[in-house]
Motif scaffolding. Structure first.
Motif, PDB file in Angstrom:
ATOM      1  N   ARG A 134      -8.653   9.128 -11.212  1.00 53.62           N
ATOM      2  CA  ARG A 134      -9.310   8.218 -10.088  1.00 53.62           C
ATOM      3  C   ARG A 134      -8.362   7.921  -9.141  1.00 53.62           C
ATOM      4  NH1 ARG A 134     -11.936   3.209 -13.220  1.00 53.62           N
ATOM      5  NH2 ARG A 134     -13.056   4.243 -14.886  1.00 53.62           N
ATOM      6  N   GLY A 135      -8.841   7.393  -8.109  1.00 57.72           N
ATOM      7  CA  GLY A 135      -7.999   6.661  -7.204  1.00 57.72           C
ATOM      8  C   GLY A 135      -8.148   7.493  -5.493  1.00 57.72           C
ATOM      9  N   LEU A 136      -8.016   6.728  -4.553  1.00 61.08           N
ATOM     10  CA  LEU A 136      -7.973   7.617  -3.290  1.00 61.08           C
ATOM     11  C   LEU A 136      -6.871   8.319  -3.095  1.00 61.08           C
ATOM     12  CD1 LEU A 136      -8.555   4.145  -1.253  1.00 61.08           C
ATOM     13  CD2 LEU A 136     -10.287   5.649  -2.231  1.00 61.08           C
ATOM     14  N   VAL A 137      -5.860   7.911  -3.646  1.00 56.62           N
ATOM     15  CA  VAL A 137      -4.341   8.758  -3.554  1.00 56.62           C
ATOM     16  C   VAL A 137      -3.961   8.935  -4.831  1.00 56.62           C
ATOM     17  CG1 VAL A 137      -3.895   8.173  -1.182  1.00 56.62           C
ATOM     18  CG2 VAL A 137      -3.136   7.107  -2.989  1.00 56.62           C
ATOM     19  N   PRO A 139      -0.294   9.113  -5.864  1.00 55.09           N
ATOM     20  CA  PRO A 139       1.179   9.053  -5.590  1.00 55.09           C
ATOM     21  C   PRO A 139       1.857   9.567  -7.048  1.00 55.09           C
ATOM     22  CG  PRO A 139       0.541   7.273  -5.553  1.00 55.09           C
ATOM     23  CD  PRO A 139      -0.980   7.847  -5.784  1.00 55.09           C
ATOM     24  N   ILE A 167     -12.111  -1.008  -5.455  1.00 54.66           N
ATOM     25  CA  ILE A 167     -11.891   0.187  -5.309  1.00 54.66           C
ATOM     26  C   ILE A 167     -10.461   0.616  -5.918  1.00 54.66           C
ATOM     27  CG2 ILE A 167     -11.359   1.910  -3.420  1.00 54.66           C
ATOM     28  CD1 ILE A 167     -12.309  -0.170  -1.382  1.00 54.66           C
ATOM     29  N   VAL A 168     -10.467   1.780  -6.715  1.00 50.01           N
ATOM     30  CA  VAL A 168      -9.227   2.194  -7.351  1.00 50.01           C
ATOM     31  C   VAL A 168      -8.620   2.967  -6.318  1.00 50.01           C
ATOM     32  CG1 VAL A 168      -8.138   3.296  -9.088  1.00 50.01           C
ATOM     33  CG2 VAL A 168     -10.330   2.507  -9.562  1.00 50.01           C
ATOM     34  N   VAL A 169      -7.353   2.251  -5.832  1.00 50.94           N
ATOM     35  CA  VAL A 169      -6.732   2.851  -4.608  1.00 50.94           C
ATOM     36  C   VAL A 169      -5.718   3.934  -5.370  1.00 50.94           C
ATOM     37  CG1 VAL A 169      -5.034   2.288  -2.880  1.00 50.94           C
ATOM     38  CG2 VAL A 169      -6.554   0.526  -3.590  1.00 50.94           C
ATOM     39  N   PHE A 170      -5.136   3.744  -6.230  1.00 45.11           N
ATOM     40  CA  PHE A 170      -4.492   4.672  -7.188  1.00 45.11           C
ATOM     41  C   PHE A 170      -4.250   4.450  -8.434  1.00 45.11           C
ATOM     42  CE2 PHE A 170      -1.043   2.621  -5.019  1.00 45.11           C
ATOM     43  CZ  PHE A 170      -0.143   2.591  -5.980  1.00 45.11           C
ATOM     44  N   SER A 186      -8.452  -1.315  12.562  1.00 42.44           N
ATOM     45  CA  SER A 186      -9.143  -1.114  11.059  1.00 42.44           C
ATOM     46  C   SER A 186      -7.998  -1.109  10.119  1.00 42.44           C
ATOM     47  CB  SER A 186      -9.861   0.035  11.285  1.00 42.44           C
ATOM     48  OG  SER A 186      -8.766   1.225  11.548  1.00 42.44           O
ATOM     49  N   ILE A 187      -8.193  -1.906   9.001  1.00 35.94           N
ATOM     50  CA  ILE A 187      -7.296  -1.999   7.815  1.00 35.94           C
ATOM     51  C   ILE A 187      -7.123  -1.116   6.922  1.00 35.94           C
ATOM     52  CG2 ILE A 187      -6.240  -3.715   6.139  1.00 35.94           C
ATOM     53  CD1 ILE A 187      -7.416  -5.883   7.714  1.00 35.94           C
ATOM     54  N   PRO A 188      -6.142  -0.243   7.038  1.00 33.22           N
ATOM     55  CA  PRO A 188      -6.066   0.946   5.712  1.00 33.22           C
ATOM     56  C   PRO A 188      -5.525   0.350   4.543  1.00 33.22           C
ATOM     57  CG  PRO A 188      -4.116   1.060   7.342  1.00 33.22           C
ATOM     58  CD  PRO A 188      -5.062  -0.168   7.840  1.00 33.22           C
ATOM     59  N   LEU A 189      -6.209   1.006   3.542  1.00 34.23           N
ATOM     60  CA  LEU A 189      -5.675   0.408   2.244  1.00 34.23           C
ATOM     61  C   LEU A 189      -4.282   0.594   1.958  1.00 34.23           C
ATOM     62  CD1 LEU A 189      -9.107   1.442   0.656  1.00 34.23           C
ATOM     63  CD2 LEU A 189      -8.484  -0.770   0.871  1.00 34.23           C
ATOM     64  N   LEU A 190      -3.488   1.458   2.469  1.00 38.52           N
ATOM     65  CA  LEU A 190      -2.235   1.646   2.228  1.00 38.52           C
ATOM     66  C   LEU A 190      -1.506   1.859   3.403  1.00 38.52           C
ATOM     67  CD1 LEU A 190      -2.956   4.797  -0.488  1.00 38.52           C
ATOM     68  CD2 LEU A 190      -1.973   2.403  -0.781  1.00 38.52           C
ATOM     69  N   LEU A 194       4.248   1.992  -0.278  1.00 37.95           N
ATOM     70  CA  LEU A 194       2.751   2.483  -0.156  1.00 37.95           C
ATOM     71  C   LEU A 194       1.796   1.403   0.281  1.00 37.95           C
ATOM     72  CD1 LEU A 194       1.892   4.613  -3.106  1.00 37.95           C
ATOM     73  CD2 LEU A 194       1.821   5.453  -0.997  1.00 37.95           C
ATOM     74  N   PRO A 200       1.623   3.685   3.902  1.00 36.59           N
ATOM     75  CA  PRO A 200       3.188   4.545   3.372  1.00 36.59           C
ATOM     76  C   PRO A 200       3.630   5.034   4.821  1.00 36.59           C
ATOM     77  CG  PRO A 200       0.989   5.865   3.367  1.00 36.59           C
ATOM     78  CD  PRO A 200       0.587   4.772   3.808  1.00 36.59           C
ATOM     79  N   ILE A 228     -10.724   3.742   4.477  1.00 42.31           N
ATOM     80  CA  ILE A 228      -9.554   4.240   5.339  1.00 42.31           C
ATOM     81  C   ILE A 228      -8.183   4.167   4.273  1.00 42.31           C
ATOM     82  CG2 ILE A 228      -7.904   3.715   7.292  1.00 42.31           C
ATOM     83  CD1 ILE A 228     -10.679   2.068   8.337  1.00 42.31           C
ATOM     84  N   ILE A 229      -7.571   5.264   4.144  1.00 47.43           N
ATOM     85  CA  ILE A 229      -6.309   5.284   3.573  1.00 47.43           C
ATOM     86  C   ILE A 229      -5.218   5.210   4.266  1.00 47.43           C
ATOM     87  CG2 ILE A 229      -5.074   7.037   2.288  1.00 47.43           C
ATOM     88  CD1 ILE A 229      -7.916   8.222   1.504  1.00 47.43           C
ATOM     89  N   TYR A 230      -4.931   5.694   5.489  1.00 47.49           N
ATOM     90  CA  TYR A 230      -4.054   5.480   6.451  1.00 47.49           C
ATOM     91  C   TYR A 230      -4.541   5.602   7.892  1.00 47.49           C
ATOM     92  CZ  TYR A 230       0.497   6.863   8.620  1.00 47.49           C
ATOM     93  OH  TYR A 230       1.633   6.612   9.571  1.00 47.49           O
ATOM     94  N   SER A 231      -3.782   4.918   8.512  1.00 43.62           N
ATOM     95  CA  SER A 231      -4.363   4.638   9.968  1.00 43.62           C
ATOM     96  C   SER A 231      -2.940   4.052  10.632  1.00 43.62           C
ATOM     97  CB  SER A 231      -5.289   3.605  10.165  1.00 43.62           C
ATOM     98  OG  SER A 231      -5.693   3.480  11.328  1.00 43.62           O
TER      99      SER A 231
END
Lengths: 425, 411
Positions: free
Chosen positions: A401-404, A406, B320-323, B391-395, B347, B397, A323-326
């Motif tokens: 790499r990366g989910l996002v 920015p 996990i590489v988030v960014f 549910s816990i999001p990784l970001l 973010l 923003p 989950i990236i954003y919720s």
């Protein structure tokens, strides 16, 4: 039909997915599962599409695409467009009916699929030329290398090539090898204007050579531009086949009619989601997200029972369901009449990475003493790095790499002493 | 003058032998046996992991650790090997013995490694303070003053006659922490307990710690939260029982030649060397009310010139590489100090992240790659609020939302 022979002939095609989960070693139902079953039962009664725990992704599709024809396929999320394309590409087997394809098929469904990271760029190209049924062809290989801009990496393993090489190579290969039938999913959305032009050129070429193109997109404008005929699939069924203009108009009219058809007696739900789509700032549906532009997730829903507050939740996940954003917002009832609403989530430019994503919109509500209910719609989309010069990754050859991804601001300063002022570099 | 000096400090694994079973069968053991029959086998102990006794439990907690801490310093022990830093803190507070090596402490010591460790449940708050006074080496004649100071600082004045067992975790923590700080020992060891108090108390503790440090007291602060905190002026990271990096806050004096971070490089090149570049500090400036970005600043010492330097920061959550943030390549013409600052827009969620710093140095075509990892706990921005999802999001923003009835849009 303007061709004499049918390149694609599909008759009475159905595809059934078994929803029954194989769950062994457990008995009894949790309250969550029970709620899910009740939900399922409701949707069966309401829609009549799901039979028991089987889901008709496609039912009774008949389609003929002739030589030199470009056919568009439109429909809402989950209507079965991609399933149809996957069956034609022989990735899925049909449950019933027959599929006949005349000629060599190039399927541009999943970029990068079928390319092996342990082979060099040139080996991958040779492999695909062979797989397409052609003899080894040095000219074609050279063309593909130029097109994919991987000439310098000819003898390097694909895994060691810069990020995005695999997608570029597969696009260049699939579009260059000889094929009579092109299956394209959101093709035009990928790539920059140069690629777009190449794609259109190739589609034109295939048409001129007597091949045919099947083109799936949410981008209605692109469909209207290039397709001769359009098929509208609605919940697995053929709704309308005809000229592009006519079908698109009917499709849009229905969406509009659905939005304004506010009938709280139709179901006992407090809300209903009509549509979830990726759109431009102006609200035009788009097929894929461009990283350098702001895009919007648009959820059209109806607040049918204004006595109950509802909440809208947007959730963004990547291909691995991370989950990236919720986030959710509560909508307090206003007045007494049901309303059609639109929720828009802005996805800023330079936020996502080039990858596939899934967006979900959920509307939830709770009536006293009853368990919380929610309705959900999801849509998959791709984010593409279409303009190399504006890319966050410009000037970087390594892994993306990366989910996002920015865009961050960097500042560098140097100084001759450890402390003290640093002059910008 | 040093406050703590350790030489070759080693501590073997904790003894976790199963307790011998007492006498005859009991009700619970009978139920246990019944359960075993029903399940068809003896219950597996949770402690026997996949690797049994030979797993992490069997490893030395501290391996040949040497360091010197000067008086008046505030040292953070943010992990990532929290077992090692906790072992060190327990050794300092004399609740764990060393296996080998020696540790010297210059002065008196006071510590709170785990929440509520020092307080007895059947005393009232007031009695607990009076009782602890002696252990804290506060002279008897200061008893009244000490009691007043502790109750005032902890804000527990109105609960002084309440039994400790009726205190919440936060309340007993406040009281315990207040006692330690008010007793003014010369070395203070605090475990991962700062997170419990509210922001106001937290702030007061910080001020008190700074005040005491400037008066010469030495602080050791455990817990990952201190990795980003600006409180500490030195951060000792432990990995697998050893100090993996020992960083002084940016701007402080750096020991000559090589720099304190020189041994943390994992150099891909065969020649293990940091001949060209040294990282002398990482500072993280958390967001404030006026600006919402987090700034991460890296201080490099450039020891060879000219060279091209490219920095890559990977922000990870777990594996996990988030960014990934890739900087432009900078060319350094002369020997100097290089300061790289990256601004992170709002973010991150309130999660535990790690920053992996990769530095690629190119000196006339000779490339060296260096890596170092640093913990980063995102501090929620002022005014950040729950978004109401489970549910816990990784970001997190702050994306723009727009919700409107359709008719209004059409207008």
């Amino acid at each position: 039909m303007n061709g004499t022979t049918a390149r694609i002939a599909v008759a009475n095609l159905s595809k059934v997915f078994d929803l029954q989960k194989r769950r062994k070693g457990r008995s009894g139902l949790s309250s969550r599962e029970l709620a899910a079953m009740v939900q399922l039962g409701r949707s069966v009664l309401r829609r009549g599409v799901r039979v028991g725990r089987r889901f008709y992704a496609l039912s009774d599709i008949n389609l003929e695409v002739g030589s030199g024809e470009i056919m568009g396929i439109i429909g809402r999320n989950g209507a079965g467009k991609s399933t149809l394309l996957k069956i034609l590409a022989r990735v899925l087997d049909p449950t019933e009916g027959s599929v006949r394809l005349e000629g060599r098929v190039a399927s541009l469904l999943e970029l990068g699929a079928g390319f092996n990271g342990d082979l060099t760029v040139s080996e991958n190209i040779s492999l695909h030329i062979a797989l397409s049924g052609s003899k080894p062809d040095p000219d074609l290989e050279k063309r593909i290398l130029t097109l994919s801009e991987l000439g310098d990496y000819r003898d390097i393993d694909l895994d060691d090539c810069p990020g995005g090489a695999s997608a570029r190579l597969s696009f260049a290969t699939l579009i260059s090898v000889n094929s009579d039938i092109v299956l394209a999913d959101e093709m035009l959305a990928v790539g920059d204007t140069r690629f777009k032009q190449l794609c259109l050129d190739r589609i034109g070429q295939v048409r001129d050579e007597g091949g045919c193109v099947l083109f799936v997109s949410h981008d209605l404008r692109a469909i209207a531009q290039i397709c001769d005929r359009v098929m509208w699939i609605d919940r697995g069924k053929m709704r309308l086949v005809g000229s592009a203009k006519e079908v698109i108009r009917a499709y849009e009219a229905e969406l509009h009619a659905k939005i304004s058809a506010l009938d709280p007696t139709a179901s006992d739900d407090a809300a209903q989601i009509i549509d979830l789509r990726l759109a431009s700032r102006a609200g035009e549906p788009i097929g894929a997200l461009r990283l350098n532009r702001a895009s919007y997730l648009e959820c059209v829903f109806q607040h049918l029972r204004p006595d109950i507050p509802i909440s809208l939740c947007f959730e963004l996940t990547n291909g691995r369901k991370q989950i990236i954003y919720s986030a959710a917002r509560t909508i307090e009832p206003v007045g007494t009449d049901p309303r059609a609403m639109r929720g828009r989530l802005k996805i800023p430019p330079h936020f996502l990475n080039e990858a596939g994503y899934q967006a979900r919109a959920k509307v939830r509500w709770k009536v006293d003493n009853e368990p919380r209910k929610e309705v959900e719609m999801k849509t998959d989309f791709r984010a593409v790095d279409s303009d190399a010069s504006e890319s966050v990754w410009a000037g970087w050859d390594g892994d993306r790499r990366g989910l996002v991804a920015p865009r961050l601001a960097w500042r560098f300063g140097i100084s001759d002493r450890k402390r003290g002022r640093a002059k910008p570099l | 003058m040093f406050a703590i000096r350790a030489q070759g400090l080693t501590r073997g694994p904790l003894n976790r032998l199963p307790k011998p079973k007492a006498g005859g069968p009991t009700v619970s053991s009978a139920f246990g046996a019944l359960g075993a029959i029903v399940r068809g086998g003896p219950k597996k102990s949770r402690k026997d992991g996949a690797d049994g006794q030979k797993g992490a439990l069997g490893q030395d907690l501290l391996k040949d650790v040497s360091f010197t801490i000067d008086r008046g310093s505030i040292v953070a022990l943010p992990g990532p090997d929290l077992r090692a830093s906790e072992a060190l803190m327990r050794i300092l507070t004399a609740s764990l013995q060393v296996s080998a090596g020696r540790i010297e402490i210059n002065g008196s010591i006071g510590g709170l490694v785990t929440v509520g460790a020092n307080l007895e449940a059947d005393l009232t708050g007031r009695e607990a303070v009076i009782r602890e006074r002696a252990y804290m080496r506060v002279p008897e004649e200061r008893e009244e003053a000490f009691l007043d100071e502790v109750l005032a600082f902890s804000g527990m004045k109105e609960f002084e006659d309440v039994l400790i067992r009726r205190y919440s975790t936060g309340m007993s923590l406040r009281l315990g922490l207040a006692m330690i700080l008010m007793a003014k020992p010369s070395v203070v060891v605090l475990g991962d307990i700062m997170g419990v108090g509210d922001l106001d108390f937290h702030q007061r503790c910080k001020e008190q710690i700074r005040q005491m440090a400037s008066d010469g007291a030495t602080f050791l602060l455990g817990g990952p939260a201190f990795a980003v905190d600006d409180l500490a002026d030195r951060k000792m990271f432990f990995e697998r029982g050893r100090i993996s990096s020992d960083l002084s806050a940016a701007g402080d004096e750096e020991p000559e030649d090589g720099g304190p971070a020189s041994h943390v490089w994992h150099v891909a090149d065969d020649q293990v060397s940091c001949a060209v570049l040294g990282l002398s500090g990482i500072s993280v400036l958390p967001p404030t009310q006026s600006q919402r970005s987090t700034h991460i600043r890296l201080h490099w010492r450039v020891k060879a010139a000219p060279q091209k330097i490219r920095l890559i920061l990977d922000f990870l959550h777990g594996s996990i590489v988030v960014f990934r943030a890739v900087a432009r390549e900078v060319i350094v013409e002369e020997l100097c100090w290089l300061r790289a600052t990256v601004s992170l827009p709002p973010l991150l969620g309130a999660l535990h992240y790690r920053v992996r710093i990769t530095c690629i140095s190119d000196q006339d075509g000779r490339k060296r790659t260096m890596r170092i990892a640093h913990a980063l706990d995102a501090v929620p921005t002022a005014g950040a609020r729950s978004t109401g999802v489970e549910s816990i999001p990784l970001l997190r923003p702050p994306l723009d939302w727009e919700i409107a009835p359709i008719e209004e849009i059409a207008d």
